[in-house]
Motif scaffolding. Structure first.
Motif, PDB file in Angstrom:
ATOM      1  N   UNK A  18      42.538  78.565  12.560  1.00 44.23           N
ATOM      2  CA  UNK A  18      41.425  77.785  13.108  1.00 44.23           C
ATOM      3  C   UNK A  18      41.244  76.494  12.326  1.00 44.23           C
ATOM      4  N   UNK A  19      41.279  76.560  11.013  1.00 46.94           N
ATOM      5  CA  UNK A  19      41.107  75.368  10.183  1.00 46.94           C
ATOM      6  C   UNK A  19      42.254  74.381  10.386  1.00 46.94           C
ATOM      7  N   UNK A  20      43.467  74.914  10.534  1.00 47.96           N
ATOM      8  CA  UNK A  20      44.620  74.037  10.766  1.00 47.96           C
ATOM      9  C   UNK A  20      44.489  73.325  12.106  1.00 47.96           C
ATOM     10  N   UNK A  21      44.095  74.067  13.131  1.00 48.48           N
ATOM     11  CA  UNK A  21      43.906  73.491  14.457  1.00 48.48           C
ATOM     12  C   UNK A  21      42.797  72.445  14.447  1.00 48.48           C
ATOM     13  N   UNK A  22      41.664  72.783  13.829  1.00 50.71           N
ATOM     14  CA  UNK A  22      40.537  71.849  13.769  1.00 50.71           C
ATOM     15  C   UNK A  22      40.907  70.592  12.997  1.00 50.71           C
ATOM     16  N   UNK A 144      26.105  64.666  26.648  1.00 50.21           N
ATOM     17  CA  UNK A 144      27.141  65.374  25.895  1.00 50.21           C
ATOM     18  C   UNK A 144      27.341  64.750  24.524  1.00 50.21           C
ATOM     19  N   UNK A 145      27.397  63.413  24.461  1.00 49.46           N
ATOM     20  CA  UNK A 145      27.563  62.742  23.165  1.00 49.46           C
ATOM     21  C   UNK A 145      26.434  63.079  22.205  1.00 49.46           C
ATOM     22  N   UNK A 153      32.189  70.721  17.586  1.00 48.57           N
ATOM     23  CA  UNK A 153      32.569  71.735  18.565  1.00 48.57           C
ATOM     24  C   UNK A 153      33.886  71.372  19.230  1.00 48.57           C
ATOM     25  N   UNK A 154      34.140  70.066  19.370  1.00 47.72           N
ATOM     26  CA  UNK A 154      35.409  69.623  19.944  1.00 47.72           C
ATOM     27  C   UNK A 154      36.602  70.094  19.114  1.00 47.72           C
TER      28      UNK A 154
END
Length: 353
Positions: A18-22, A144-145, A153-154
């Protein structure tokens, strides 16, 4: 391995993934919320143009003195090509004239005051009732912004991970693979295609415009002029620079063939009545006669966008003399007569085939 150790190991692996993806999504920044640039995110795909540009305005410093607004055609004008203006290109795909006001109002709010100039790219096919009647707004993009933790969250989005990898590959290879990609300075580029493909796509666009935009269902929106007047009223201290987007001559010929020249003339009359003048690029000329300046006869390449920016800002050394004419209300009758003559020549040339 004990059960506890197994759980810790699995959770550690999941957390690492998850951290790598984020981190990767942050590094590439496909939704333009962080603003940093590097060698691996300098080619960006269009995910949601309205959201991406709204994000830029919301999250980054916004100190521009000039706003450029138009449809996808105007996205291909590099905001950095205007001389003496600090321009932000807030154009987006399929933008309706009804969207001009909410786009301007949001950008004004972020700037804190009116713009010195607003440059409007206007399209003839957007004058029809079905293309300019619906009232649209930016509210859902702005909402949304403003969502709590939206940027972060993105970073947990699988879709954005895929977009990030796509951007990474294009940036790494320094290759534009789509009809519209952006760099980190909001300048659009387009994939170059062969002359044969250009011809094929131009023929396809002519057929689409014949059926969808210029055909029997076309009806000029009688409120079009009022919409423009309201823009001017809402921005009393702003200079408006209006230009028509140049379609290829074959597409203009179809407009004439479908008997839309009277509506085209009404359009230019309404625009000059409201703003006093217009920079008209939409008629047969050196640039529009060459379909290889377009990738589909409808959207021009960024090089043509540069010529438009230079014409609008007075840097005309590289601009063909017949590309773009500033026409005042008083000059309009003679200008329309010139265009009628060109239209008659197009009809005559078609009859000779």
């Amino acid at each position: 391995m004990s059960h506890k150790s197994f759980v810790i190991t699995v959770m550690s692996i999941v957390l690492a993934c998850v951290l790598s993806s984020a981190s990767f999504i942050y590094f590439i920044d496909p939704m333009w919320t962080f603003g940093h640039a590097n060698a691996y995110n300098d080619v960006q795909t269009v995910v949601d143009e309205r959201q991406q540009k709204t994000n830029t305005i919301h999250f980054q410093p916004f100190e521009y003195d000039t706003l450029l607004i138009g449809s996808s055609r105007s996205t291909y004008i590099n905001q950095h090509d205007f001389s003496g203006m600090n321009v932000y290109n807030f154009s987006a795909s399929n933008l309706s004239v009804r969207e001009y006001n909410p786009f301007i109002e949001y950008a004004k709010k972020r700037r804190g005051k009116e713009f010195d100039r607003v440059i409007l790219g206007i399209d003839f096919f957007k004058t029809s009732r079905d293309q300019s009647t619906t009232t649209l707004s930016l509210d859902r993009y702005i909402t949304k912004s403003n969502e709590r933790f939206y940027r972060y969250k993105n970073l947990l989005s699988w879709d954005l991970l895929e977009y990030s990898y796509q951007n990474y590959k294009m940036s790494r290879d320094n290759t534009v693979l789509e009809e519209r990609n952006y760099n980190r300075e909001n300048a659009a580029s387009a994939r170059k295609i062969s002359p044969e493909k250009v011809k094929q796509q131009t023929e396809g666009k002519i057929e689409k415009f014949r059926e969808m935009f210029y055909g029997k269902t076309y009806a000029y929106n009688p409120q079009y002029k009022n919409i423009l007047m309201q823009l001017k009223k809402n921005n009393p201290n702003t200079e408006f620079i209006i230009f028509t987007t140049p379609i290829s001559t074959p597409l203009f010929k179809e407009l004439v063939a479908q008997n839309r020249l009277p509506a085209y003339e009404r359009w230019l009359t309404d625009v000059t009545d409201v703003f006093g003048g217009v920079h008209n690029f939409m008629y047969p000329n050196t640039v529009t006669n060459d379909i290889n300046n377009y990738f589909d006869g409808h959207h021009f390449y960024p090089e043509t966008g540069t010529l438009i920016a230079h014409r609008l800002s007075g840097e005309t050394g590289d601009v063909p003399k017949d590309f773009g004419m500033y026409v005042t209300k008083e000059q309009l009758p003679a200008h329309l007569q010139m265009i009628r003559k060109k239209a008659a020549e197009l009809v005559k040339s078609n009859e000779g085939k």
